[in-house]
Design a protein around this motif. Structure first.
Motif, PDB file in Angstrom:
ATOM      1  N   THR A 260     -21.015  -4.509  12.699  1.00 29.14           N
ATOM      2  CA  THR A 260     -22.305  -5.167  12.873  1.00 29.14           C
ATOM      3  C   THR A 260     -22.072  -6.583  13.378  1.00 29.14           C
ATOM      4  O   THR A 260     -20.951  -7.112  13.318  1.00 29.14           O
ATOM      5  CB  THR A 260     -23.056  -5.219  11.539  1.00 29.14           C
ATOM      6  N   PRO A 261     -23.106  -7.276  13.897  1.00 31.37           N
ATOM      7  CA  PRO A 261     -22.933  -8.690  14.315  1.00 31.37           C
ATOM      8  C   PRO A 261     -22.392  -9.568  13.195  1.00 31.37           C
ATOM      9  O   PRO A 261     -21.587 -10.469  13.443  1.00 31.37           O
ATOM     10  CB  PRO A 261     -24.356  -9.091  14.725  1.00 31.37           C
ATOM     11  N   LEU A 262     -22.821  -9.297  11.946  1.00 29.14           N
ATOM     12  CA  LEU A 262     -22.308 -10.088  10.830  1.00 29.14           C
ATOM     13  C   LEU A 262     -20.811  -9.848  10.648  1.00 29.14           C
ATOM     14  O   LEU A 262     -20.052 -10.784  10.375  1.00 29.14           O
ATOM     15  CB  LEU A 262     -23.061  -9.723   9.552  1.00 29.14           C
TER      16      LEU A 262
ATOM     17  N   ALA B 194     -14.388 -13.460  13.215  1.00 30.79           N
ATOM     18  CA  ALA B 194     -14.057 -14.652  14.010  1.00 30.79           C
ATOM     19  C   ALA B 194     -13.757 -15.830  13.101  1.00 30.79           C
ATOM     20  O   ALA B 194     -12.834 -16.624  13.345  1.00 30.79           O
ATOM     21  CB  ALA B 194     -15.212 -14.976  14.953  1.00 30.79           C
ATOM     22  N   ALA B 195     -14.527 -15.958  12.020  1.00 35.26           N
ATOM     23  CA  ALA B 195     -14.301 -17.066  11.090  1.00 35.26           C
ATOM     24  C   ALA B 195     -12.949 -16.952  10.407  1.00 35.26           C
ATOM     25  O   ALA B 195     -12.280 -17.961  10.138  1.00 35.26           O
ATOM     26  CB  ALA B 195     -15.419 -17.103  10.053  1.00 35.26           C
TER      27      ALA B 195
END
Length: 288
Positions: A251-253, A259-260
């Motif tokens: 999902t986008p989350l 990435a974080a």
């Protein structure tokens, strides 16, 4: 064997064509459509199971400890205390999905009443023509043959399954107790030693028979366990491994969190160094 958990039939390979699959060890799927109607279930001391309709006019026996290889026996009666009006038998190797197709159709016919579960096949009748049961097979490439004047045969494209329909008068008692029934469906290279078989007597309703032939003709493979399938089909079937499901798409989350996690940690703020043994020595002052 009956189980209380009613797990879905599973396996590690798909068997194709499906008429070369064998029975599963779980009988519940074949019983569930009728149990859902509140039919009475009881067992004998040997472990055989019996289902009886509320009016006593349809009875099913699941007989792993029976006198022969007839694992499933289903009979219907116009009079609960009279002889069977029709009878169907699936042997102990018949694919369980085909039995379930029959009992599902039987449950629906029973809900609709005696005119449906005791409806006799009638040549020339739009709804009860016996050859309506043959149509699903022919529509999927099975070939019609007539080996002699008393039998019509419909054979699968691979030649390893056949539905036989016997013409003429038959003895009702023989139909119920032997393979010499009006309808004889079997898989294998010979009817004398089939992989599995099923029989149905003369007055078995066409809608119930058609449910079975539709299940047999379905091109979808059936899941089975390889260790019991290889020896059974003797190399005739195509076995395809059942692959584990693919992981779900992120999902986008999920993307932001990933990435974080890859971003380098922030450096600590600069501080004023104190004198230590590692500090640079002071430069000499001017000479006097």
């Amino acid at each position: 064997m009956l189980h209380d958990d009613h797990d879905t039939i599973d396996g590690d390979v798909y068997v194709s064509p499906r008429h070369l699959a064998r029975a599963t060890a779980v009988g519940d799927p074949g019983l569930d459509p009728l149990r859902a109607l509140g039919w009475d279930l009881h067992h004998d001391d040997l472990g055989n199971a019996y289902l009886t309709a509320p009016d006593g006019k349809v009875r099913l026996g699941y007989l792993p400890e029976g006198d022969d290889d007839g694992l499933w026996r289903i009979n219907a009666y116009k009079d609960a205390f009279g002889p069977p009006a029709w009878g169907v038998c699936f042997n102990d190797s018949a694919p369980t999905e085909f039995v379930t197709a029959f009992t599902t159709a039987l449950a629906e016919a029973y809900r609709q009443g005696p005119d449906h579960y005791l409806a006799r096949p009638l040549a020339g009748s739009a709804d009860h023509n016996p050859f309506l049961a043959v149509a699903p097979l022919i529509n999927h490439g099975w070939q019609l043959d007539r080996p002699d004047l008393s039998i019509f045969a419909i054979t699968a494209p691979d030649g390893l399954a056949t539905l036989e329909y016997t013409t003429g008068d038959l003895d009702p008692a023989i139909e119920l107790d032997t393979c010499d029934a009006r309808w004889h469906l079997w898989a294998g290279t010979s009817s004398a030693r089939p992989f599995w078989y099923a029989t149905a007597s003369t007055d078995t309703p066409v809608a119930l028979l058609r449910a079975v032939t539709e299940a047999v003709a379905d091109p979808a493979p059936l899941p089975r366990w390889r260790d019991v399938t290889d020896s059974y089909v003797k190399g005739h079937a195509q076995l395809t491994p059942i692959l584990p499901p693919s992981p779900p798409s992120p999902t986008p989350l999920d993307v932001r969190r990933a990435a974080a996690s890859r971003r380098p940690a922030a450096l600590p703020a600069a501080s004023v160094p104190r004198w230590s043994t590692t500090s640079r020595p002071a430069l000499p002052g001017p000479r006097r």
